[in-house]
Design a protein around this motif. Structure first.
Motif, PDB file in Angstrom:
ATOM      1  N   VAL A 203       0.842  -1.204   0.000  1.00 20.35           N
ATOM      2  CA  VAL A 203       0.000   0.000   0.000  1.00 20.35           C
ATOM      3  C   VAL A 203       0.874   1.251   0.000  1.00 20.35           C
ATOM      4  N   LEU A 204       1.923   1.230   0.812  1.00 21.09           N
ATOM      5  CA  LEU A 204       2.831   2.372   0.859  1.00 21.09           C
ATOM      6  C   LEU A 204       3.508   2.597  -0.486  1.00 21.09           C
ATOM      7  N   LEU A 205       3.943   1.522  -1.141  1.00 21.96           N
ATOM      8  CA  LEU A 205       4.582   1.666  -2.450  1.00 21.96           C
ATOM      9  C   LEU A 205       3.616   2.259  -3.480  1.00 21.96           C
ATOM     10  N   ASP A 206       2.361   1.826  -3.427  1.00 25.58           N
ATOM     11  CA  ASP A 206       1.364   2.394  -4.348  1.00 25.58           C
ATOM     12  C   ASP A 206       1.196   3.895  -4.110  1.00 25.58           C
ATOM     13  N   ALA A 207       1.122   4.280  -2.827  1.00 22.39           N
ATOM     14  CA  ALA A 207       0.951   5.694  -2.506  1.00 22.39           C
ATOM     15  C   ALA A 207       2.176   6.504  -2.908  1.00 22.39           C
ATOM     16  N   ARG A 213       6.291  14.758  -6.084  1.00 21.74           N
ATOM     17  CA  ARG A 213       7.375  15.615  -5.621  1.00 21.74           C
ATOM     18  C   ARG A 213       8.638  14.775  -5.527  1.00 21.74           C
ATOM     19  N   ASP A 214       9.769  15.448  -5.457  1.00 23.79           N
ATOM     20  CA  ASP A 214      11.051  14.760  -5.346  1.00 23.79           C
ATOM     21  C   ASP A 214      11.224  14.272  -3.913  1.00 23.79           C
ATOM     22  N   ALA A 215      11.164  12.974  -3.707  1.00 21.73           N
ATOM     23  CA  ALA A 215      11.282  12.404  -2.361  1.00 21.73           C
ATOM     24  C   ALA A 215      11.933  11.034  -2.468  1.00 21.73           C
ATOM     25  N   ARG A 216      12.340  10.524  -1.325  1.00 20.87           N
ATOM     26  CA  ARG A 216      12.975   9.212  -1.252  1.00 20.87           C
ATOM     27  C   ARG A 216      12.208   8.356  -0.247  1.00 20.87           C
ATOM     28  N   LEU A 217      12.138   7.053  -0.525  1.00 23.79           N
ATOM     29  CA  LEU A 217      11.529   6.099   0.401  1.00 23.79           C
ATOM     30  C   LEU A 217      12.577   5.069   0.783  1.00 23.79           C
ATOM     31  N   TRP A 218      12.930   5.014   2.066  1.00 20.50           N
ATOM     32  CA  TRP A 218      13.806   3.976   2.585  1.00 20.50           C
ATOM     33  C   TRP A 218      12.947   2.810   3.066  1.00 20.50           C
ATOM     34  N   VAL A 219      13.244   1.611   2.596  1.00 17.61           N
ATOM     35  CA  VAL A 219      12.517   0.416   3.024  1.00 17.61           C
ATOM     36  C   VAL A 219      13.494  -0.516   3.722  1.00 17.61           C
ATOM     37  N   ALA A 220      13.321  -0.662   5.038  1.00 14.78           N
ATOM     38  CA  ALA A 220      14.177  -1.546   5.828  1.00 14.78           C
ATOM     39  C   ALA A 220      13.452  -2.854   6.110  1.00 14.78           C
ATOM     40  N   GLY A 221      14.237  -3.909   6.320  1.00 15.75           N
ATOM     41  CA  GLY A 221      13.669  -5.219   6.611  1.00 15.75           C
ATOM     42  C   GLY A 221      13.628  -6.112   5.390  1.00 15.75           C
ATOM     43  N   ASP A 222      13.060  -7.298   5.568  1.00 19.81           N
ATOM     44  CA  ASP A 222      12.859  -8.218   4.454  1.00 19.81           C
ATOM     45  C   ASP A 222      11.692  -9.133   4.811  1.00 19.81           C
ATOM     46  N   GLY A 223      11.424 -10.091   3.945  1.00 11.87           N
ATOM     47  CA  GLY A 223      10.312 -10.991   4.213  1.00 11.87           C
ATOM     48  C   GLY A 223       9.835 -11.690   2.964  1.00 11.87           C
ATOM     49  N   PRO A 224       8.732 -12.425   3.048  1.00 13.80           N
ATOM     50  CA  PRO A 224       8.272 -13.227   1.915  1.00 13.80           C
ATOM     51  C   PRO A 224       7.834 -12.415   0.701  1.00 13.80           C
ATOM     52  N   GLN A 225       7.528 -11.132   0.869  1.00 13.54           N
ATOM     53  CA  GLN A 225       7.094 -10.305  -0.268  1.00 13.54           C
ATOM     54  C   GLN A 225       8.222  -9.479  -0.878  1.00 13.54           C
ATOM     55  N   THR A 226       9.427  -9.577  -0.347  1.00 20.73           N
ATOM     56  CA  THR A 226      10.495  -8.683  -0.782  1.00 20.73           C
ATOM     57  C   THR A 226      10.718  -8.729  -2.287  1.00 20.73           C
ATOM     58  N   ASP A 227      10.910  -9.911  -2.835  1.00 21.22           N
ATOM     59  CA  ASP A 227      11.224 -10.011  -4.273  1.00 21.22           C
ATOM     60  C   ASP A 227      10.092  -9.451  -5.125  1.00 21.22           C
ATOM     61  N   ALA A 228       8.848  -9.780  -4.769  1.00 18.52           N
ATOM     62  CA  ALA A 228       7.711  -9.317  -5.566  1.00 18.52           C
ATOM     63  C   ALA A 228       7.576  -7.796  -5.501  1.00 18.52           C
ATOM     64  N   GLN A 230       9.982  -5.598  -4.729  1.00 17.63           N
ATOM     65  CA  GLN A 230      11.108  -4.979  -5.436  1.00 17.63           C
ATOM     66  C   GLN A 230      10.890  -5.038  -6.941  1.00 17.63           C
ATOM     67  N   GLY A 231      10.212  -6.084  -7.400  1.00 22.50           N
ATOM     68  CA  GLY A 231       9.955  -6.244  -8.824  1.00 22.50           C
ATOM     69  C   GLY A 231       9.075  -5.161  -9.417  1.00 22.50           C
ATOM     70  N   ARG A 232       8.418  -4.374  -8.588  1.00 27.43           N
ATOM     71  CA  ARG A 232       7.610  -3.263  -9.108  1.00 27.43           C
ATOM     72  C   ARG A 232       8.480  -2.130  -9.659  1.00 27.43           C
ATOM     73  N   GLY A 236      12.573   5.976  -6.865  1.00 29.51           N
ATOM     74  CA  GLY A 236      12.819   6.689  -5.621  1.00 29.51           C
ATOM     75  C   GLY A 236      12.876   5.823  -4.379  1.00 29.51           C
ATOM     76  N   VAL A 237      12.766   4.493  -4.555  1.00 28.27           N
ATOM     77  CA  VAL A 237      12.778   3.589  -3.402  1.00 28.27           C
ATOM     78  C   VAL A 237      14.182   3.028  -3.211  1.00 28.27           C
ATOM     79  N   GLU A 238      14.679   3.085  -1.993  1.00 25.59           N
ATOM     80  CA  GLU A 238      15.975   2.516  -1.650  1.00 25.59           C
ATOM     81  C   GLU A 238      15.744   1.347  -0.693  1.00 25.59           C
ATOM     82  N   TRP A 239      16.043   0.138  -1.156  1.00 28.82           N
ATOM     83  CA  TRP A 239      15.846  -1.067  -0.348  1.00 28.82           C
ATOM     84  C   TRP A 239      17.105  -1.298   0.484  1.00 28.82           C
TER      85      TRP A 239
END
Length: 317
Positions: A203-207, A213-228, A230-232, A236-239
């Motif tokens: 939901v956050l990635l969709d939003a 605007r010029d912004a950055r999203l830091w995504v910390a952690g991992d889990g069963p959905q990580t690959d899917a 990231q595949g989007r 501006g997202v930094e994993w």
């Protein structure tokens, strides 16, 4: 006073219950309590004062993965640790989870304090409902029952009746308030948590993708959905993967906004408190609850509860 704190979840794995057990043990020691910890660990214990009962295996529960350890060897090591430590009181976090907490709930004669952390979006835990009669007898062995939130307390009360003292999770305020901000050159949003459906990262990635605007999203952690996720390839997202407590504190201090878009099954967001301690704006879903509470305050409250448990359940050695 000597207290044995018990976590059913591996202390080698990032998780809210594990952070609370370790943080509470540290704060108890700071106020003069001899606090020891028994828990599964996958490798060397992360801190002094921990006795490991063996490695964990992953078990699916409440929309997440629980790193627990069970079986006769774990029970034997748990009971041996109790014998060696000779605690005045035993504090069981999630007392009904199989492994060391359940072993001591059934096998210890010291005063027992139990803390319930979990809540369920459907209000009822299906396991609690299915096995209610024996589980209620086990819960009745607790001298003091606590819960980390109203939701967790309501679930336990509906399942097993009884009174539950609400003691919210605590946070080490100075660790986050005094952290050196992580370098960033633009407005930054931070997400910290497992990448699984109930955490709402999708939901956050969709939003964020629709943010004009010029912004950055830091995504910390991992889990069963990580690959899917990231595949989007959301711009501006930094994993940044799994990060240390120090790095988390620095990134919280640097972030413009901390976002916790959980969709359900959450009881009390510890990381929300950490963000508040870092003076970072928080955007959270409607099911999140947070009250500013220092870990030292939590430790002092539990000392009162430990004393009450000892008074209610005198032990003669």
């Amino acid at each position: 006073m000597r207290v044995l704190l018990v976590s059913p979840y591996s202390l080698s794995v990032f998780g809210g219950v594990q952070r609370q057990v370790l943080g509470l043990a540290r704060s108890l020691r700071e106020i003069g309590v001899d606090a020891r910890v028994v828990s599964p660990c996958d490798g060397p214990p992360p801190e002094p004062g921990i006795i490991t009962v063996g490695p964990s295996t992953n078990f699916s529960s409440n929309g997440s993965i629980a790193p627990i350890a069970g079986g006769k060897p774990v029970a034997r090591r748990t009971l041996e640790a109790r014998r060696v430590i000779e605690p005045d009181v035993i504090h069981l976090h999630e007392p009904l989870v199989p492994g060391p907490t359940q072993t001591l709930l059934l096998g210890a004669d010291e005063p027992l304090v139990g803390t319930f952390h979990a809540s369920y979006s459907g209000r009822f835990n299906p396991w609690y409902r299915m096995f209610r009669p024996p589980l209620k007898r086990w819960v009745d062995r607790l001298a003091i029952r606590t819960a980390v939130s109203g939701e967790a307390g309501e679930l336990a009360q509906l399942s097993f009746e009884g009174d539950y003292e609400i003691v919210p999770n605590g946070v080490d305020v100075p660790q986050f308030a005094k952290a050196t901000p992580w370098p960033t050159d633009r407005p930054t949003i931070l997400f910290v948590g497992r990448h699984e459906p109930r955490k709402g990262l999708g939901v956050l990635l969709d939003a964020f993708a629709g943010l004009e605007r010029d912004a950055r999203l830091w995504v910390a952690g991992d889990g069963p959905q990580t690959d899917a996720l990231q595949g989007r390839d959301t711009p501006g997202v930094e994993w940044i993967g799994c990060i240390s407590e120090e790095e988390k504190a620095r990134r919280l201090r640097a972030a413009t906004v901390f976002c916790a878009p959980a969709l359900g099954g959450e009881s009390f967001g510890i990381v929300l408190l950490e963000a508040m301690a870092a003076s970072t704006a928080v955007v959270a879903s409607g099911e999140q609850r947070a009250t500013e509470f220092s870990m030292r305050h939590v430790a002092e409250r539990f000392v009162e509860l430990y004393e009450a448990a000892i008074e209610r359940s005198p032990v003669t050695r």
